[in-house]
Structures are given as C-alpha cells and as structure tokens.
Scaffold this motif. Structure first.
Motif, PDB file in Angstrom:
ATOM      1  N   HIS A 129       3.667  79.831  49.477  1.00  0.00           N
ATOM      2  CA  HIS A 129       2.715  78.893  50.071  1.00  0.00           C
ATOM      3  C   HIS A 129       1.532  79.635  50.695  1.00  0.00           C
ATOM      4  CE1 HIS A 129       1.240  75.269  52.039  1.00  0.00           C
ATOM      5  NE2 HIS A 129       1.159  75.948  53.165  1.00  0.00           N
ATOM      6  N   ALA A 130       1.790  80.806  51.272  1.00  0.00           N
ATOM      7  CA  ALA A 130       0.718  81.583  51.910  1.00  0.00           C
ATOM      8  C   ALA A 130      -0.310  82.091  50.908  1.00  0.00           C
ATOM      9  CB  ALA A 130       1.316  82.764  52.683  1.00  0.00           C
ATOM     10  N   LEU A 131       0.034  82.129  49.607  1.00  0.00           N
ATOM     11  CA  LEU A 131      -0.926  82.578  48.599  1.00  0.00           C
ATOM     12  C   LEU A 131      -2.115  81.631  48.488  1.00  0.00           C
ATOM     13  CD1 LEU A 131       1.503  83.713  45.752  1.00  0.00           C
ATOM     14  CD2 LEU A 131       0.258  85.165  47.358  1.00  0.00           C
ATOM     15  N   SER A 132      -1.974  80.399  48.944  1.00  0.00           N
ATOM     16  CA  SER A 132      -3.088  79.443  48.910  1.00  0.00           C
ATOM     17  C   SER A 132      -3.813  79.350  50.244  1.00  0.00           C
ATOM     18  CB  SER A 132      -2.559  78.058  48.521  1.00  0.00           C
ATOM     19  OG  SER A 132      -1.598  77.600  49.469  1.00  0.00           O
TER      20      SER A 132
ATOM     21  N   ALA B  41       2.468  81.866  40.672  1.00  0.00           N
ATOM     22  CA  ALA B  41       1.653  81.661  41.867  1.00  0.00           C
ATOM     23  C   ALA B  41       0.753  82.863  42.141  1.00  0.00           C
ATOM     24  CB  ALA B  41       2.556  81.392  43.063  1.00  0.00           C
ATOM     25  N   LEU B  42       1.256  84.067  41.908  1.00  0.00           N
ATOM     26  CA  LEU B  42       0.436  85.267  42.089  1.00  0.00           C
ATOM     27  C   LEU B  42      -0.740  85.281  41.118  1.00  0.00           C
ATOM     28  CD1 LEU B  42       3.264  87.904  42.589  1.00  0.00           C
ATOM     29  CD2 LEU B  42       1.482  87.379  44.246  1.00  0.00           C
TER      30      LEU B  42
ATOM     31  N   ALA C 241      -2.170  82.664  39.733  1.00  0.00           N
ATOM     32  CA  ALA C 241      -3.122  81.640  40.165  1.00  0.00           C
ATOM     33  C   ALA C 241      -3.940  82.108  41.358  1.00  0.00           C
ATOM     34  CB  ALA C 241      -2.364  80.355  40.517  1.00  0.00           C
ATOM     35  N   CYS C 242      -3.315  82.838  42.267  1.00  0.00           N
ATOM     36  CA  CYS C 242      -4.023  83.358  43.437  1.00  0.00           C
ATOM     37  C   CYS C 242      -5.133  84.309  43.025  1.00  0.00           C
ATOM     38  CB  CYS C 242      -3.031  84.051  44.369  1.00  0.00           C
ATOM     39  SG  CYS C 242      -3.779  84.812  45.824  1.00  0.00           S
ATOM     40  N   ALA C 243      -4.842  85.217  42.087  1.00  0.00           N
ATOM     41  CA  ALA C 243      -5.848  86.189  41.640  1.00  0.00           C
ATOM     42  C   ALA C 243      -7.008  85.503  40.934  1.00  0.00           C
ATOM     43  CB  ALA C 243      -5.196  87.222  40.729  1.00  0.00           C
ATOM     44  N   LEU C 244      -6.707  84.497  40.111  1.00  0.00           N
ATOM     45  CA  LEU C 244      -7.770  83.805  39.378  1.00  0.00           C
ATOM     46  C   LEU C 244      -8.555  82.861  40.271  1.00  0.00           C
ATOM     47  CD1 LEU C 244      -5.893  82.993  36.038  1.00  0.00           C
ATOM     48  CD2 LEU C 244      -7.462  84.879  36.527  1.00  0.00           C
ATOM     49  N   ARG C 245      -7.944  82.422  41.378  1.00  0.00           N
ATOM     50  CA  ARG C 245      -8.625  81.523  42.298  1.00  0.00           C
ATOM     51  C   ARG C 245      -9.665  82.251  43.140  1.00  0.00           C
ATOM     52  NH1 ARG C 245      -4.262  78.900  43.657  1.00  0.00           N
ATOM     53  NH2 ARG C 245      -3.784  80.275  45.409  1.00  0.00           N
ATOM     54  N   HIS C 246      -9.503  83.562  43.279  1.00  0.00           N
ATOM     55  CA  HIS C 246     -10.439  84.366  44.077  1.00  0.00           C
ATOM     56  C   HIS C 246     -10.953  85.525  43.219  1.00  0.00           C
ATOM     57  CE1 HIS C 246      -9.047  82.176  47.623  1.00  0.00           C
ATOM     58  NE2 HIS C 246      -7.820  82.371  47.187  1.00  0.00           N
ATOM     59  N   PRO C 247     -11.742  85.249  42.198  1.00  0.00           N
ATOM     60  CA  PRO C 247     -12.148  86.297  41.247  1.00  0.00           C
ATOM     61  C   PRO C 247     -13.053  87.360  41.849  1.00  0.00           C
ATOM     62  CG  PRO C 247     -13.363  84.272  40.840  1.00  0.00           C
ATOM     63  CD  PRO C 247     -12.327  83.935  41.869  1.00  0.00           C
TER      64      PRO C 247
ATOM     65  N   ALA D 179       6.560  87.689  34.790  1.00  0.00           N
ATOM     66  CA  ALA D 179       5.664  88.684  35.378  1.00  0.00           C
ATOM     67  C   ALA D 179       4.862  89.396  34.303  1.00  0.00           C
ATOM     68  CB  ALA D 179       6.465  89.686  36.203  1.00  0.00           C
ATOM     69  N   VAL D 180       5.501  89.744  33.191  1.00  0.00           N
ATOM     70  CA  VAL D 180       4.784  90.391  32.086  1.00  0.00           C
ATOM     71  C   VAL D 180       3.719  89.459  31.527  1.00  0.00           C
ATOM     72  CG1 VAL D 180       5.024  91.369  29.772  1.00  0.00           C
ATOM     73  CG2 VAL D 180       6.738  91.867  31.504  1.00  0.00           C
ATOM     74  N   GLN D 181       4.077  88.187  31.373  1.00  0.00           N
ATOM     75  CA  GLN D 181       3.097  87.229  30.865  1.00  0.00           C
ATOM     76  C   GLN D 181       1.927  87.068  31.837  1.00  0.00           C
ATOM     77  OE1 GLN D 181       5.630  83.833  30.320  1.00  0.00           O
ATOM     78  NE2 GLN D 181       6.254  84.427  28.248  1.00  0.00           N
ATOM     79  N   ALA D 182       2.220  87.000  33.129  1.00  0.00           N
ATOM     80  CA  ALA D 182       1.147  86.871  34.118  1.00  0.00           C
ATOM     81  C   ALA D 182       0.247  88.094  34.124  1.00  0.00           C
ATOM     82  CB  ALA D 182       1.742  86.656  35.504  1.00  0.00           C
TER      83      ALA D 182
END
Length: 539
Positions: free
Chosen positions: A25-28, A53-54, A56-62, A84-87
């Motif tokens: 949840h803290a990732l957002s 979620a990780l 999405a977090c990286a792509l949300r803050h490019p 994890a490999v796919q992400a």
C-alpha cells in the motif's frame, strides 16, 4: 476517524492488515521517501507477490530515476519468481529512463532466464555462500564496464545540452566569481577601513539576504505575468555587476548596506526566472542534468573568486582596488546573459492573485517550517565565520582562500550527499548536517588556541553545506502535494528569508556585547534543538 493526510486512507484499517500488505500500500504513497522505504523493505523480504505493484510504482513515477533503479534492484532479489522476471522484463523495455532500463537488463542477464528453467546465479550464490569457482575480479568486471559506459554516456549528454543551458551556466560561473571575489573581503573592509563592528555586519548581511529570499517568491510570478523571463535575468545580473565595484567608494557602513542590498536585490530578481528558463530549455528527462551543470559552474565560481582574491591580496593590492576588479567578471556575466536565447514556453496566467494559504499544506510541512525557522535563527551570515577566522590569527590574504576551500568541499560532496538522501531519507541526512553545524560552531567559538584546527573545521563546514542544501529543498517536494508545490517552496523561502535578519542581528549583538563564545554557543544551541525537533516532531 484518523486518515493519512497524504493518501486519505484510514489509519485504523491499516493496523488490521499484514506488514507485507502495508508495504505494498505504501508504494502508492505520494511521499517519495515513504515509497523508497517500502521498495527497499519489499526487496529485502523478497515479497514475490509485490512484483506487479513494484512495476506499477516505477511506471507511475517515470521521472524519479533513483526510485526506478531501486525497484529494479528489489525485483532482482526475487528472480526465482516468474512475476518478478516478467516485471523486470517490462521495466527493461518500457521505462522511459535509460538508467532504469539498463539496470533491469543487467539484472536479467546476471539472473538467468525462466525460459531455460534456471535459478538466478547471483541469488543462488548469495544463498549458498558463494561458489568455489567464482572469480571476484570477473564478478566485478561487468559493473565496472557499466559504470564506465554510463560515465561516457553522461559526458556526451552534458555536451549535447542546448546552448541556453551552457550560457546560463557560464553566466553563473562569472557572476559567482565576481561575488566571491568581494564577499570574503567585506568583513575585513568593514572592520579595518570603516571601523564597523560585528553588529553592523549583522545588520548589513541580514537585511541583504532577507530581501533576496523574499524576492525569489515573487520574481517567478512576475516572469509569468509579463511572459518574459530573460528581462528579469539580465536586470538581476546587471544590478549585481554595478553594485559590487561601487563598494570601493563607500565611506560608511550604511553605504555598504545599500550596495549589498542592491546586490541581493539582483539575486532575488534573477533566480526564479533563470530556473524557469533552464527548465523550459530542455526536456523533462534532462532537467536534472541541466540544473546539475548550472550548480557545478556556480560552485566553480565560488572557488575561482576566493583564489583570485587571495592572489590579489598577496600582491598587496588594496581592498578598494580588488572591488573594482570585480567589475570584469560581472560585466562578462551580463554580456553572456544578454546573449542567451529565451526558450519558447507556454505561459498560462489566469489573472488571479497567488494563494499563499499555509493551512492548505500538510501539518507535517508546517511543523518542518517551524523547525527550519528555529535552525535559521542560529544560522547567521557566513561572514561572521570569516571574521572569527581573522580574529583567531588567520592572515588576511588567506581569508578568501579559506572560504574557497570550503566551497570546494561543498562542490565535491553535494551531489553525492544529496543523492544519498534518496536512499537513507531526507530527515536523517538533514539531522546529520545540522549536528555537524552545531559541532562546527561550538569548536570555532571555543577555539582560542589559534589556527591549528581552522582549516579542518572549515572543511567540516563544507560537508554541512553539501549534506543539507539539496536535502532541505528535496524534503519540501516530498511533503507537499504536487498541486501546491510552488506554494510550499514559497513558504520555505519566506521562512528562511524572514529569519535571516534576526539571526544575523542577534549573533552580531551577542558577539559585540557578550563575546564570540556566547554568540557561537547560541547558534550551536539553536541547531541542536532544531535537529532534535526534526527527528522527533517532523513525521
């Protein structure tokens, strides 16, 4: 019901969820520091369910490259998990930052591929204590190669920046060379020529710096209103270039006050419009590089100026003539500022007056301002430090050299320490810097033995500058909602600006009537108390 002032979630509901769920949840969370801690914790715990979620977090803050690399490293700890490999694969292909894509590809290459059914070799070695056939030099060589490649690419990117960035950087270099040629000599001139004491110095520097900080709030708004930033930039540099040589003709300290007032007035006029021109001249993924180049040249000027002053004093040139020589780099700065082409930018001004309502900002930010005000109350003008060095027996020609060495230390370490605050947190970094400040002031106030510790102490002070200048401003962005970021920086500058006058006045008065030990002790006490409040209250 108590809710988080940033994300609006219920605090009570969070207490009933698992630790891993709270980390996800803290990732957002809107605060970068909170997200970074969650990313690191998830990576260390190898929470395989957090891979999506990780990502999405990286792509949300490019734009946050540091956060993107941290996400890649966290996913790299989970390479025995298919998600994890796919992400990590998606990161290596889709993230806009080249550094993040490169780090993701390197982790994928080092960790093997699920398509071949192999576990990550790096992870396996960590769990098994290493392999008997491992070669340390070979293991380090890919990282060294990547570092060298990144260095070459950054070198090329710097030289590919637009001419506007380079010209503004050169303007900062020449202007700061002129400023630092004069700045260390003002206290000597006041004390030995105009026979003015520390109290007069405190009034002069306090008023000058306060006016500069206050004007920074409004010059950016004026630039948007008139749709021209270059005009204010040229006016600001011209005002400073004219006022510095006129110090040679000052016959009383109020005249010095007026000229220093004009110098700082110019700085307040130019700073915000100049930053707006820099930001508009490059794309979003180059702004950090552009501002870094400008700050590097500014710090270089802070080294060149004192060195030039040292050589001129060593040649027994009168201080008044040195003030006149400051007109040359000042004129060069104005010439280059006129040569800058103002980048085209879309300006939207709706005619409404700016809303500076402090209550709209988060409570934690308001607490930070109170703590910052307390610290600034003990953070008087740096000229008192040079006056103390001269009082302790430092030869006159070494005074500017001492300040140049301090600026050199700050220049060398500011990038690294500001970047370190992204990983360890802003508050711990600022806390450490304020503790260094308190220790420095205590040592300098009690150093009655002479010059034995003077140079190491001022190098120590350079570390304080490097640790706090970037982190203090970064913390503002971490705390403020994106829609109120300009308002938050306005209050930040207003707080530090308003407190400069009483800080310098109190310090100068304490020195003149109670002695330097009392004055330096007061400054150290304010810093210690502010550091403690920062750690315990600003949460």
């Amino acid at each position: 019901m108590e809710v988080c002032p940033y994300c609006g979630s219920s605090v009570a509901d969070q207490h009933h969820t698992s630790y891993a769920a709270r980390l996800i949840h803290a990732l957002s969370h809107p605060l970068a520091e909170v997200r970074m801690r969650a990313i690191i914790a998830l990576g260390l715990r190898r929470e395989e369910g957090a891979a999506t979620a990780l990502l999405a977090c990286a792509l949300r803050h490019p734009v946050d490259v540091t956060e993107g690399v941290a996400v890649a490293q966290a996913l790299g700890n989970m390479l025995d998990s298919r998600p994890a490999v796919q992400a990590l694969t998606v990161l290596s292909e889709r993230h806009p930052a080249r550094a993040v894509r490169r780090a993701s590809r390197a982790l994928l290459q080092a960790g093997g591929s699920w398509r071949h059914g192999h576990r990550a070799p790096a992870l396996q070695e960590r769990r098994c204590g290493g392999s008997s056939g491992s070669n340390p030099d070979r293991d380090r060589s890919p990282m060294n190669g990547r570092s060298a490649t990144e260095g070459v690419q950054m070198f090329r990117q710097v030289f590919s920046l637009p001419s506007t960035v380079w010209l503004l950087g050169l303007v900062s270099l020449f202007n700061d060379s002129a400023s630092e040629l004069v700045y260390p000599l003002v206290p000597i001139y006041l004390a030995s020529v105009l026979m003015a004491g520390p109290r007069a110095l405190g009034i002069i520097e306090g008023i000058a710096e306060m006016v500069s900080s206050l004007l920074k709030l409004f010059s950016g708004i004026i630039a948007d209103r008139v749709h021209r930033a270059k005009f204010l930039v040229v006016c600001g540099y011209s005002l400073a270039a004219i006022s510095r040589p006129l110090l040679a003709f000052a016959t009383a300290w109020p005249i010095v006050l007026a000229l220093r007032f004009a110098d700082r007035l110019g700085k307040g006029l130019r700073s915000s419009p100049r930053d707006a021109m820099l930001a508009a001249s490059v794309s979003g993924d180059q702004r950090g590089l552009a501002f870094g180049l400008q700050r590097a040249m500014d710090n270089a000027g802070a080294v060149v100026g004192p060195l030039a002053a040292t050589m001129l004093i060593a040649a027994e040139m009168p201080i008044t003539e040195i003030f006149l020589w400051a007109s040359l780099p000042g004129a060069m700065a104005v010439f280059l500022a006129v040569s800058v082409r103002e980048p085209a930018r879309e300006i939207r001004y709706d005619g409404k007056p700016p809303d500076w309502n402090l209550q709209k900002l988060p409570r934690v930010f308001r607490r930070y301002l109170w703590v910052l005000a307390l610290f600034t109350l003990g953070n008087s003008s740096n000229m008192f430090l040079l006056l103390r060095a001269r009082e302790l027996g430092l030869p006159e020609y070494q005074v500017p050299l001492l300040w140049g060495a301090t600026s050199l230390v700050a220049m060398l370490f500011s990038t690294h320490l500001s970047g370190l605050s992204d990983r360890v947190g802003r508050v711990p970094m600022i806390f450490a810097g304020w503790m260094i400040y308190a220790l420095f002031y205590l040592c300098l106030g009690l150093n009655g033995s002479g010059l034995s510790l003077l140079w190491p102490l001022f190098a120590f002070y350079g570390l304080f500058m490097a640790a706090t200048e970037g982190a203090e401003k970064a913390l503002v962005a971490d705390m403020a909602p994106p829609a109120l970021l300009g308002t938050a920086y306005g209050w930040f500058n207003l707080t530090t600006g308003v407190m400069l006058l009483p800080a310098s006045f109190i310090f100068g008065s304490l020195w003149q009537y109670a002695g330097p030990v009392t004055a330096f002790g007061f400054a150290a006490g304010c810093s210690l108390l502010a550091a403690i409040l920062l750690k315990l209250w600003v949460k």
